[in-house]
Design a protein around this motif. Structure first.
Motif, mmCIF file in Angstrom:
data_model
loop_
_atom_site.group_PDB
_atom_site.id
_atom_site.type_symbol
_atom_site.label_atom_id
_atom_site.label_comp_id
_atom_site.label_asym_id
_atom_site.label_seq_id
_atom_site.Cartn_x
_atom_site.Cartn_y
_atom_site.Cartn_z
ATOM 1 N N TYR A 1 0.836 -1.203 0.000
ATOM 2 C CA TYR A 1 0.000 0.000 0.000
ATOM 3 C C TYR A 1 0.877 1.261 0.000
ATOM 4 C CZ TYR A 1 -3.481 3.415 1.515
ATOM 5 O OH TYR A 1 -4.295 4.516 1.619
ATOM 6 N N ALA A 2 1.926 1.265 0.814
ATOM 7 C CA ALA A 2 2.827 2.428 0.874
ATOM 8 C C ALA A 2 3.524 2.654 -0.462
ATOM 9 C CB ALA A 2 3.850 2.235 1.993
ATOM 10 N N LEU A 3 3.912 1.573 -1.122
ATOM 11 C CA LEU A 3 4.541 1.703 -2.443
ATOM 12 C C LEU A 3 3.549 2.295 -3.449
ATOM 13 C CD1 LEU A 3 6.507 -1.663 -2.555
ATOM 14 C CD2 LEU A 3 7.508 0.633 -2.519
ATOM 15 N N TYR A 4 2.314 1.822 -3.391
ATOM 16 C CA TYR A 4 1.291 2.374 -4.271
ATOM 17 C C TYR A 4 1.094 3.871 -4.014
ATOM 18 C CZ TYR A 4 -3.274 3.585 -6.106
ATOM 19 O OH TYR A 4 -4.297 4.234 -6.756
ATOM 20 N N ARG A 5 1.069 4.261 -2.750
ATOM 21 C CA ARG A 5 0.878 5.668 -2.381
ATOM 22 C C ARG A 5 2.150 6.497 -2.584
ATOM 23 N NH1 ARG A 5 -4.092 7.212 -2.092
ATOM 24 N NH2 ARG A 5 -3.690 8.676 -0.437
ATOM 25 N N ARG A 6 3.280 5.812 -2.802
ATOM 26 C CA ARG A 6 4.591 6.469 -2.973
ATOM 27 C C ARG A 6 4.943 7.345 -1.780
ATOM 28 N NH1 ARG A 6 3.915 7.879 -9.333
ATOM 29 N NH2 ARG A 6 4.012 5.726 -10.024
ATOM 30 N N ASP A 7 4.762 6.755 -0.602
ATOM 31 C CA ASP A 7 5.019 7.464 0.658
ATOM 32 C C ASP A 7 6.358 6.986 1.220
ATOM 33 O OD1 ASP A 7 5.145 8.213 3.377
ATOM 34 O OD2 ASP A 7 2.963 8.213 3.546
ATOM 35 N N PRO A 8 7.434 7.771 1.058
ATOM 36 C CA PRO A 8 8.763 7.311 1.462
ATOM 37 C C PRO A 8 8.901 7.039 2.964
ATOM 38 C CG PRO A 8 8.832 9.622 0.801
ATOM 39 C CD PRO A 8 7.462 9.109 0.482
ATOM 40 N N VAL A 9 8.194 7.791 3.791
ATOM 41 C CA VAL A 9 8.269 7.575 5.238
ATOM 42 C C VAL A 9 7.629 6.236 5.596
ATOM 43 C CG1 VAL A 9 7.530 8.440 7.491
ATOM 44 C CG2 VAL A 9 8.303 10.047 5.735
ATOM 45 N N PHE A 10 6.462 5.977 5.061
ATOM 46 C CA PHE A 10 5.731 4.733 5.291
ATOM 47 C C PHE A 10 6.515 3.542 4.725
ATOM 48 C CE2 PHE A 10 1.081 3.025 4.851
ATOM 49 C CZ PHE A 10 1.248 2.272 5.997
ATOM 50 N N ILE A 11 7.115 3.716 3.537
ATOM 51 C CA ILE A 11 7.913 2.657 2.901
ATOM 52 C C ILE A 11 9.112 2.305 3.775
ATOM 53 C CG2 ILE A 11 9.424 2.134 0.940
ATOM 54 C CD1 ILE A 11 7.447 3.860 -0.773
ATOM 55 N N ALA A 12 9.822 3.319 4.261
ATOM 56 C CA ALA A 12 11.002 3.076 5.106
ATOM 57 C C ALA A 12 10.611 2.368 6.401
ATOM 58 C CB ALA A 12 11.717 4.392 5.407
ATOM 59 N N GLY A 13 9.527 2.807 7.015
ATOM 60 C CA GLY A 13 9.082 2.209 8.271
ATOM 61 C C GLY A 13 8.680 0.761 8.111
ATOM 62 N N GLN A 14 7.888 0.456 7.094
ATOM 63 C CA GLN A 14 7.451 -0.924 6.879
ATOM 64 C C GLN A 14 8.606 -1.795 6.405
ATOM 65 O OE1 GLN A 14 4.641 -2.289 7.883
ATOM 66 N NE2 GLN A 14 4.145 -0.270 8.669
ATOM 67 N N GLY A 15 9.472 -1.257 5.575
ATOM 68 C CA GLY A 15 10.633 -2.031 5.101
ATOM 69 C C GLY A 15 11.537 -2.456 6.247
ATOM 70 N N ALA A 16 11.803 -1.547 7.158
ATOM 71 C CA ALA A 16 12.645 -1.875 8.323
ATOM 72 C C ALA A 16 11.958 -2.911 9.204
ATOM 73 C CB ALA A 16 12.946 -0.606 9.119
ATOM 74 N N GLY A 17 10.668 -2.757 9.393
ATOM 75 C CA GLY A 17 9.926 -3.711 10.209
ATOM 76 C C GLY A 17 9.960 -5.106 9.622
ATOM 77 N N LEU A 18 9.845 -5.220 8.297
ATOM 78 C CA LEU A 18 9.866 -6.538 7.654
ATOM 79 C C LEU A 18 11.167 -7.276 7.939
ATOM 80 C CD1 LEU A 18 8.185 -5.814 4.208
ATOM 81 C CD2 LEU A 18 7.212 -6.981 6.187
ATOM 82 N N PHE A 19 12.265 -6.548 7.972
ATOM 83 C CA PHE A 19 13.552 -7.171 8.304
ATOM 84 C C PHE A 19 13.507 -7.770 9.708
ATOM 85 C CE2 PHE A 19 17.664 -6.800 10.446
ATOM 86 C CZ PHE A 19 18.424 -7.658 9.657
ATOM 87 N N ILE A 20 12.978 -7.018 10.659
ATOM 88 C CA ILE A 20 12.907 -7.476 12.058
ATOM 89 C C ILE A 20 11.980 -8.679 12.194
ATOM 90 C CG2 ILE A 20 12.151 -6.823 14.382
ATOM 91 C CD1 ILE A 20 13.070 -3.919 13.568
ATOM 92 N N TYR A 21 10.819 -8.637 11.549
ATOM 93 C CA TYR A 21 9.867 -9.753 11.658
ATOM 94 C C TYR A 21 10.453 -11.016 11.045
ATOM 95 C CZ TYR A 21 6.953 -5.556 11.945
ATOM 96 O OH TYR A 21 6.443 -4.326 12.258
ATOM 97 N N THR A 22 11.079 -10.860 9.884
ATOM 98 C CA THR A 22 11.690 -12.015 9.216
ATOM 99 C C THR A 22 12.822 -12.588 10.060
ATOM 100 O OG1 THR A 22 11.111 -11.096 7.058
ATOM 101 C CG2 THR A 22 12.815 -12.797 7.095
ATOM 102 N N ARG A 23 13.624 -11.730 10.635
ATOM 103 C CA ARG A 23 14.750 -12.194 11.463
ATOM 104 C C ARG A 23 14.227 -12.969 12.671
ATOM 105 N NH1 ARG A 23 19.265 -14.625 11.921
ATOM 106 N NH2 ARG A 23 20.529 -13.945 13.657
ATOM 107 N N ASN A 24 13.187 -12.508 13.307
ATOM 108 C CA ASN A 24 12.618 -13.225 14.438
ATOM 109 C C ASN A 24 12.091 -14.592 14.019
ATOM 110 O OD1 ASN A 24 12.491 -11.841 17.205
ATOM 111 N ND2 ASN A 24 12.200 -10.179 15.744
#
Length: 93
Positions: free
Chosen positions: A55-78
């Protein structure tokens, strides 16, 4: 239904998945009578995070993209750490 409504639905779905993780964590902790983070918490985090990132990519929202991208790394690592722990416990038995 136009594209804008479809993506709005994707955004709300992602938010619902992401929010469900807190309900899962709370219920698991109440059952155990101690604070725990169940596997489902990380699975809902990952599913919600991926959906919200789309959704953030569709909206082209760099703040939202950065936040969700970083979170995905943490969730995957766990999830990787949990998988490793399960494998180790199986080999010890």
């Amino acid at each position: 239904m136009n594209t804008e409504w479809l993506w709005l639905g994707v955004g709300f779905l992602g938010q619902a998945l992401f929010s469900a993780r807190f309900l899962v964590q709370w219920l698991a902790s109440e059952r155990a009578r101690r604070s725990i983070v169940p596997l489902a918490f990380w699975l809902f985090s990952l599913a919600g995070g991926i959906t919200l990132l789309a959704y953030a990519l569709y909206r082209r929202d760099p703040v939202f993209i950065a936040g969700q991208g970083a979170g995905l790394f943490i969730y995957t690592r766990n999830l990787v750490l949990i998988r490793r722990e399960v494998r180790l416990s199986r080999t010890r038995q």
